[in-house]
Design a protein around this motif. Structure first.
Motif, PDB file in Angstrom:
ATOM      1  N   GLY A 161      -3.254 121.206  25.878  1.00  0.00           N
ATOM      2  CA  GLY A 161      -2.925 121.278  27.293  1.00  0.00           C
ATOM      3  C   GLY A 161      -4.092 121.828  28.085  1.00  0.00           C
ATOM      4  O   GLY A 161      -5.122 122.217  27.529  1.00  0.00           O
ATOM      5  N   TRP A 170       3.969 122.993  34.444  1.00  0.00           N
ATOM      6  CA  TRP A 170       3.944 122.083  33.297  1.00  0.00           C
ATOM      7  C   TRP A 170       4.325 120.652  33.681  1.00  0.00           C
ATOM      8  O   TRP A 170       3.810 119.701  33.109  1.00  0.00           O
ATOM      9  CB  TRP A 170       4.879 122.611  32.198  1.00  0.00           C
ATOM     10  N   HIS A 174       1.337 118.610  32.632  1.00  0.00           N
ATOM     11  CA  HIS A 174       1.611 117.985  31.343  1.00  0.00           C
ATOM     12  C   HIS A 174       2.449 116.709  31.458  1.00  0.00           C
ATOM     13  O   HIS A 174       2.436 115.877  30.555  1.00  0.00           O
ATOM     14  CB  HIS A 174       2.379 118.955  30.429  1.00  0.00           C
TER      15      HIS A 174
END
Length: 244
Positions: A161, A170, A174
């Motif tokens: 990450g 996130w 991500h």
């Protein structure tokens, strides 16, 4: 030949009759009558022309009104398409373009490229094969694992990450995020497929799906792996892959 008294008598009678009869009418019209006829003819032509054109006027009005109406409609559509909608009202919320619901979970895809997996009942067994099919139908590049007894496969290679993960959003950084709902009663996995890193695959891991079905969702884990994905994952609540 000399005329006889009888011939003279007949000629005199004809002359007398001709004198008594009215003079023959002159051919053609007098200038006054001709002018009257001309005026009448012009009046007839003018009236016929007026009657012939009168029914077309409503049609002309309709033909003119149609483009105007279309222009107004186009303007309204363009206004509605502006950010915020008509009159500056707030933009509409995302709309659902696909939804799958069963006893255990609700899976929804909205038109802002957001996919949400909501656990409805954590005590319901999860059908991992069905969940895999559902995610595939929504276009999520994913791999769903149920803990397999005796699995000896190496753990998945987790995609790295960005730096400072603890301070990152996130979902934005991500492309996925997992956590409880606002009331803390349910678990939600949110996914933005367009933000998942290239060359990675989202995985969902249910280590207790087969050994303890009533607690399948309690141990649910998720993350991004780098293919090739492992063929299986083991049955154990203590096994924690390096994921979120």
């Amino acid at each position: 030949m000399n005329a006889t008294p009888e011939d003279l008598s007949q000629q005199a009678e004809r002359e007398e009759l001709a004198r008594l009869l009215p003079a023959a009418a002159a051919r053609g019209l007098s200038p006054h009558r001709h002018l009257l006829r001309k005026d009448h003819l012009l009046n007839v032509i003018t009236e016929d022309a007026r009657r012939a054109t009168a029914p077309r006027r409503p049609g002309l009005a309709r033909r003119l009104a149609l483009p105007v109406g279309l222009a107004v409609a186009a303007a309204l559509i363009a206004l509605a398409a502006l950010p915020g909608g008509q009159g500056g009202s707030p933009a509409t919320s995302p709309r659902s373009v696909g939804r799958i619901t069963n006893a255990a979970y609700d899976l929804e895809h909205t038109d802002d490229d957001l996919i949400t997996l909501t656990v409805l009942d954590a005590t319901e067994p999860v059908d991992t094969a069905q969940l895999q099919r559902d995610l595939d139908s929504l276009g999520v590049n994913s791999r769903v694992y149920a803990g397999e007894p005796g699995c000896q496969a190496a753990p998945p290679k987790i995609a790295p990450g960005p730096d400072g993960d603890a301070n990152k959003d996130w979902l934005r950084s991500h492309g996925w995020e997992i956590g409880p709902t606002g009331d803390g009663h349910r678990t939600v996995l949110t996914i933005r497929p367009g933000l998942l890193a290239a060359g990675t695959q989202l995985f969902l891991y249910f280590p207790l799906a087969k050994s303890d079905p009533a607690n399948s969702f309690r141990a649910m884990q998720a993350g991004l792996l780098v293919p090739p994905a492992p063929a299986c994952m083991p049955v154990t609540s203590s096994y924690t892959p390096p994921a979120g």
